[in-house]
Motif scaffolding. Structure first.
Motif, PDB file in Angstrom:
ATOM      1  N   SER A  79       0.820  -1.216   0.000  1.00  0.00           N
ATOM      2  CA  SER A  79       0.000   0.000   0.000  1.00  0.00           C
ATOM      3  C   SER A  79       0.854   1.267   0.000  1.00  0.00           C
ATOM      4  CB  SER A  79      -0.944   0.007   1.208  1.00  0.00           C
ATOM      5  OG  SER A  79      -1.816  -1.093   1.160  1.00  0.00           O
ATOM      6  N   ARG A  80       2.143   1.102  -0.222  1.00  0.00           N
ATOM      7  CA  ARG A  80       3.061   2.244  -0.318  1.00  0.00           C
ATOM      8  C   ARG A  80       3.012   3.142   0.911  1.00  0.00           C
ATOM      9  NH1 ARG A  80       5.113   3.091  -5.409  1.00  0.00           N
ATOM     10  NH2 ARG A  80       5.100   1.123  -6.553  1.00  0.00           N
ATOM     11  N   GLY A  81       2.963   2.528   2.090  1.00  0.00           N
ATOM     12  CA  GLY A  81       2.991   3.286   3.323  1.00  0.00           C
ATOM     13  C   GLY A  81       1.679   3.925   3.724  1.00  0.00           C
ATOM     14  N   ASP A  82       0.632   3.736   2.935  1.00  0.00           N
ATOM     15  CA  ASP A  82      -0.675   4.278   3.297  1.00  0.00           C
ATOM     16  C   ASP A  82      -1.320   3.332   4.298  1.00  0.00           C
ATOM     17  OD1 ASP A  82      -3.014   5.687   3.422  1.00  0.00           O
ATOM     18  OD2 ASP A  82      -3.802   4.945   1.506  1.00  0.00           O
ATOM     19  N   CYS A  83      -0.860   3.399   5.551  1.00  0.00           N
ATOM     20  CA  CYS A  83      -1.239   2.411   6.563  1.00  0.00           C
ATOM     21  C   CYS A  83      -1.586   3.107   7.872  1.00  0.00           C
ATOM     22  CB  CYS A  83      -0.094   1.425   6.817  1.00  0.00           C
ATOM     23  SG  CYS A  83       0.625   0.682   5.330  1.00  0.00           S
ATOM     24  N   ALA A  84      -2.243   2.348   8.738  1.00  0.00           N
ATOM     25  CA  ALA A  84      -2.483   2.777  10.111  1.00  0.00           C
ATOM     26  C   ALA A  84      -1.409   2.175  11.006  1.00  0.00           C
ATOM     27  CB  ALA A  84      -3.869   2.329  10.572  1.00  0.00           C
ATOM     28  N   LEU A  85      -0.936   2.951  11.984  1.00  0.00           N
ATOM     29  CA  LEU A  85       0.140   2.517  12.880  1.00  0.00           C
ATOM     30  C   LEU A  85       1.370   2.109  12.074  1.00  0.00           C
ATOM     31  CD1 LEU A  85      -1.899   0.449  15.513  1.00  0.00           C
ATOM     32  CD2 LEU A  85      -1.235   2.847  15.596  1.00  0.00           C
TER      33      LEU A  85
END
Length: 390
Positions: A79-85
């Motif tokens: 997700s190319r760093g589009d993450c939670a935590l």
């Protein structure tokens, strides 16, 4: 003058042996021993307290399965760093708009063995019936589910033994999976809660069958109700299947009616000291009554469980979709909200690449999203398309 020997009288006072308790407490021996339902496990011997290995094993296996799911998900790269935590790195969660339960993406759940209608009807992937009850939709689902399993399962295992608790856990999970397969739609679903509800149903059955044995039965009823409602509300969120919970609860209740006839009376005798030894006849009578009580009820429960198992299995193998006969049933499993939809329609998105950007446009509602990269997998495109179309 000597006394006549025939007139001699010998008086011997024969006193009865003392009772182990005061005379005032003797009527208590005629009463059945009682114990506290959920608190009784704290009064067990060391051997009984150690009999929690099976539930502990199930908990560990679920934690391992969820960790493996998050490793495969790899939000940081896919997700190319589009993450939670994000601090969790590879184990970081998908954005809350995509998974409000702090978990993986829909494509990862598919890869790990979640259920969809097409997987069963078109691809004939029946192996998913065995992976479905092992998966959790997210960290929130995992924590709440396993805490509930520990609370209920350890009591049942200590009270009735690992064999009974294990049979109820596994069979309820499988029957719950079959029920879920009859209602599953085109979006992915996981059903680890089916086993939990099997334990809850068995607890209710044991409580009803041994109603006179327990002192805090109303507290136990409230506990079962509270855990059931809490986990059912959790099942209204995306990816968590509530039909598996319903199937697991019914099967657990029937299995509990068959298998959980009575708690260990001999352990109650040890806890009461000499109380049952003083009235051995009453103790033997109690044991026989607990073993032979309600044979017709238990036989009927066994037949109903067999019919339920066989009927659901045949229906699943035939590819029956019960949503066609019950239009409102989907609301048992999902309530529409701003972040997601309960619609079972296919989502389609138009993709456009320009200046190292990828634009996804939902064909049904016109929503779009611009991504600052182009090299993304088709599975990830499908995940994002489902989000912007909901």
């Amino acid at each position: 003058m000597a006394a006549d020997p025939s007139k001699l009288q010998t008086q011997i006072d024969i006193k009865p042996p003392p009772l182990p308790f005061h005379t005032e407490s003797a009527p208590e021996t005629l009463q059945e021993p009682k114990l506290s339902f959920f608190a009784s496990r704290y009064r067990r011997t060391r051997r009984r307290r150690a009999d929690t290995w099976l539930i502990s094993l199930f908990v560990i296996l679920h934690i391992v399965a969820f960790t493996a799911t998050m490793v495969v998900n790899d939000c940081w790269h896919k997700s190319r760093g589009d993450c939670a935590l994000k601090a969790f790195g590879r184990l970081s969660f998908q954005p809350l708009s995509e998974n409000p339960l702090l978990g993986p993406s829909a494509s990862t759940l598919d890869e790990m063995g979640a259920l969809r209608r097409t997987f069963l009807t078109e691809n004939r992937q029946t192996w998913r019936l065995f992976t479905f009850p092992c998966l959790h939709a997210g960290a929130i689902h995992l924590v709440i589910n396993l805490c509930s399993v520990v609370f209920v399962g350890i009591h049942l295992e200590q009270e009735f033994g690992p064999l009974m608790a294990g049979l109820i856990y596994i069979l309820s999970a499988f029957v719950g999976t079959l029920v879920a397969a009859l209602f599953v739609e085109k979006h992915p679903a996981v059903g680890a809660s089916g086993a939990l509800y099997g334990l809850l149903g068995a607890t209710l059955a044991a409580l009803i069958q041994n109603w006179e044995m327990y002192t805090n039965k109303f507290t136990a009823l409230v506990s079962v109700l509270f855990v059931s409602i809490g986990n059912f509300l959790l099942g209204l969120l995306p990816y968590v299947d509530n039909f598996s919970s319903i199937g697991g609860f019914i099967s657990g209740f029937l299995l509990g009616s068959v298998l959980l006839s009575s708690p260990k009376v001999r352990e109650l005798a040890q806890e009461k000291g000499g109380l049952l030894d003083y009235d051995l006849k009453s103790s033997i009578k109690l044991r026989m009554r607990l073993k032979l009580d309600r044979p017709v009820y238990r036989s009927l429960a066994f037949v109903l469980f067999g019919v339920m198992l066989a009927g659901c299995l045949v229906a699943v193998l035939q590819g029956i979709d019960l949503n066609q006969y019950c239009r409102w049933c989907r609301h048992v499993d999902c309530i529409p909200f701003k972040g997601w939809s309960c619609s079972d329609m296919e989502t389609f998105c138009e993709t456009m690449v320009s200046n190292e950007q990828l634009t996804l446009t939902c064909m049904s509602n016109g929503n779009f999203r611009v991504l600052p990269y182009t090299n993304v997998s088709q599975d990830r495109v499908n995940d994002l398309c489902s989000v912007i179309c909901s």
